[in-house]
Write an enzyme that holds these catalytic residues in place. Structure first.
Site, short mmCIF file in Angstrom:
data_model
loop_
_atom_site.label_atom_id
_atom_site.label_comp_id
_atom_site.label_asym_id
_atom_site.label_seq_id
_atom_site.Cartn_x
_atom_site.Cartn_y
_atom_site.Cartn_z
N ASP A 1 6.68 26.72 -3.78
CA ASP A 1 7.83 26.87 -4.39
C ASP A 1 8.16 28.72 -4.60
OD1 ASP A 1 9.20 25.73 -6.98
OD2 ASP A 1 8.47 24.27 -6.13
N SER B 1 12.78 16.46 -7.17
CA SER B 1 11.51 17.39 -7.65
C SER B 1 10.96 17.15 -8.49
CB SER B 1 12.33 18.59 -7.96
OG SER B 1 13.52 19.10 -7.59
N HIS C 1 10.59 27.47 -11.85
CA HIS C 1 10.46 25.21 -10.96
C HIS C 1 8.90 25.52 -10.24
CE1 HIS C 1 11.39 22.95 -8.16
NE2 HIS C 1 12.18 22.52 -8.98
#
Length: 579
Positions: A148, A386, A186
């Site tokens: 990520d 996600s 994120h």
């Protein structure tokens, strides 16, 4: 997110003209009437460099304000500034922005995780993670690779040993103040969902703890493999490199990597059978690592799942909209969740709408979306496959602790066979249904072996990108080239991946991408000088500058209470995130 500018400061704060006259820097003593009339305002200050940040911080203190924490990711700080001093602060040389700090709003005193259906407290209850905790199953002993944008050391992820830094192969790795950190925000959000845990949580008491932040598998360990930079920019070649690193180093340094969370996908233009990203994910699967991937966020308009979720070997996850109810009977498939195709839909679904997880103060997402999506002073809401994939990764970690010998095929079967079918939802949208750990806990492992046509991975790197391309210095990265401009021969790479030799020390595809050893709990990084962009070419032009467009981890628009992107394809690493 609103910024304080000269105009808005005058209009929004009614600054006293006499107090501002001639002030191009903040003086040590504010006018008495201005100080009395304007209370302290919480702000985040972003500056051009460290020197400008130091000057601005000193000015804030002299004005009667305070600096609460440094934010190295933006060369700035968070603090409290008297209202009269905002305009002079904006005007200081090197100050890029002075932004209202939503994370310091009074809402923090009223937010109640127990009454918020989309909190991790209630999400854990919906999927029956709390039931698992009551049985002593918390994810302990299971390591999860999070590929990520990095993981920031915020509360909930700061416990010693909770996070191990694998390689940083993002563009941030070339800057000492950005390496390993999550300037985008994120990865930290996903990490909180999967395995966050406050230090206030007492072992053995998770199931009844109503105040501490707890992810789905609070005692699992996270291995951060950073592939996206502070703007969310990344290329498929970096994601492939990240997966390959995990496979080769899954048992390094006392690790036991059993899961990969990949909340990522592209709109690949080729079959999974030829796709190099799908092939890399399959090699992880065959090495004993269950790969959990987000299905995509194009809803019923989708012509198929995102890459690599469209590979039927992997565990593809769609998103559930709880409709603000704790009862599965009220749940529906989220409008943005990919329906897939006749031949391949999501395997399972999990809560993925308005999930409140950890925020990185000062990150790109905080600065851009924090004002609209903040809950309390620590959390940001996000919606997408996600988030659903992260919930499922945490759930898989719990089942792996209970069944440590489970193969990826067996774990996938356990999750799908114990899922609960949602009424009035097409199979193409929900697969086997919403995950249910309570049923999974009491279900025995089967001897399942999947039989799908395997990927051979000899197709095109360019086709794997789909419409997702990076651009730097006016040059777009296209064709069979990696981020260094080096030829990416998928046939040779496939052979290297099969033989666990894609990485040699810190070298991948002929260039030095990262360090080659462990230092403490981090895989040491290299500066890409010599073997870097300088002197290399994408399309005849050398790499120059650090400015990226194409932001592969960002969404496209802000719609209502959701950030509506185009899945993790095109211009989006984050789905319909950040609400």
């Amino acid at each position: 997110m609103n910024r304080f500018t000269t105009a808005t400061a005058r209009a929004g704060l009614g600054l006293i003209a006499a107090a501002l006259m001639g002030l191009m820097a903040i003086g040590p003593q504010p006018p008495a009437q201005a100080h009395a009339a304007y209370p302290l305002v919480p702000v985040i200050v972003s500056t051009a460099d460290g020197a400008a940040g130091q000057t601005a911080a000193h000015a804030v203190v002299r004005s009667g304000g305070s600096v609460s924490r440094r934010l190295g990711l933006i060369q700035g700080f968070a603090g409290m500034v008297p209202g009269w001093a905002l305009l002079p602060l904006v005007q200081l040389p090197g100050v890029l922005s002075v932004t209202p700090n939503a994370s310091m709003r009074l809402l923090s005193s009223t937010y109640s995780p127990t009454s918020d259906v989309a909190s991790l407290y209630n999400t854990a209850g919906i999927v029956d993670a709390r039931y698992m905790w009551s049985k002593g199953i918390t994810g302990k002993g299971v390591d999860i690779a999070l590929i990520d944008s990095g993981i920031a050391p915020v509360e909930g992820l700061k416990t010693s040993g909770k996070v191990v830094n694998g390689p940083d192969i993002s563009f941030d790795s070339q800057f000492a103040n950005l390496v390993y950190l999550d300037g985008y925000g994120h990865g930290t959000h996903m990490a909180g969902i999967i395995a966050g845990r406050d230090d206030t949580a007492a072992a053995g008491g998770y199931a009844t703890d109503t105040t501490s932040f707890l992810g789905i598998a609070p005692d699992a360990r996270l291995v951060s493999v950073k592939v996206a930079d502070q703007t969310g920019a990344s290329d498929v070649s970096q994601v492939i490199a990240g997966i390959d690193w995990v496979v080769q180093h899954r048992h390094d340094n006392g690790l036991n990597i059993r899961l990969i969370n990949l909340s990522f996908g592209t709109d690949s233009r080729q079959s999974y059978i030829n796709d190099p990203l799908a092939f890399a994910a399959e090699q992880a699967w065959r090495a004993g690592i269950t790969v959990v991937v987000s299905a995509g966020n194009d809803g019923q308009a989708a012509t198929g799942l995102a890459d690599p979720a469209y590979d039927p070997l992997l565990l593809a996850v769609g998103a559930v909209d709880t409709n603000n109810s704790l009862l599965r009977s009220d749940h529906t498939i989220a409008a943005f969740s990919d329906y897939g195709s006749v031949s391949r839909g999501p395997d399972v679904v999990a809560p993925g709408v308005h999930i409140a997880s950890l925020l990185v103060p000062g990150s790109y997402i905080d600065r851009r979306y924090g004002a609209a999506g903040m809950v309390g002073d620590r959390f940001l809401r996000g919606s997408g496959t996600s988030q659903a994939a992260a919930v499922t990764t945490g759930a898989a970690a719990l089942l792996l602790q209970e069944n440590p010998g489970a193969t990826p095929d067996q774990l996938k079967k356990l999750l799908t066979s114990s899922a609960e079918d949602l009424d009035n939802a097409a199979v193409a949208s929900q697969g086997s249904g919403e995950i249910n750990l309570k049923v999974g806990f009491s279900t025995a492992l089967s001897k399942t072996v999947q039989h799908f046509i395997p990927s051979i991975g000899i197709g095109s790197l360019e086709l794997a990108r789909g419409t997702n391309h990076l651009t730097a210095g006016g040059v777009t990265l296209t064709g069979e080239k990696d981020i260094f401009g080096a030829t990416f021969n998928t046939k040779k790479m496939a052979v290297a991946e099969i033989t666990d030799s894609a990485w040699t020390g810190g070298v991948f595809n002929g260039n030095s991408w990262t360090g080659n050893s462990w230092t403490g709990n981090s895989w040491t990084g290299n500066s890409w000088t010599g073997n870097s962009w300088t002197g290399n070419s994408w399309t005849g032009n050398s790499w120059s500058g650090n400015s990226w467009t194409g932001n592969s981890w960002t969404g496209n628009s802000w719609t209502g209470n959701s950030w509506s992107g185009n899945s993790w394809s095109g211009n989006s690493w984050t789905s319909a995130d950040w609400s």
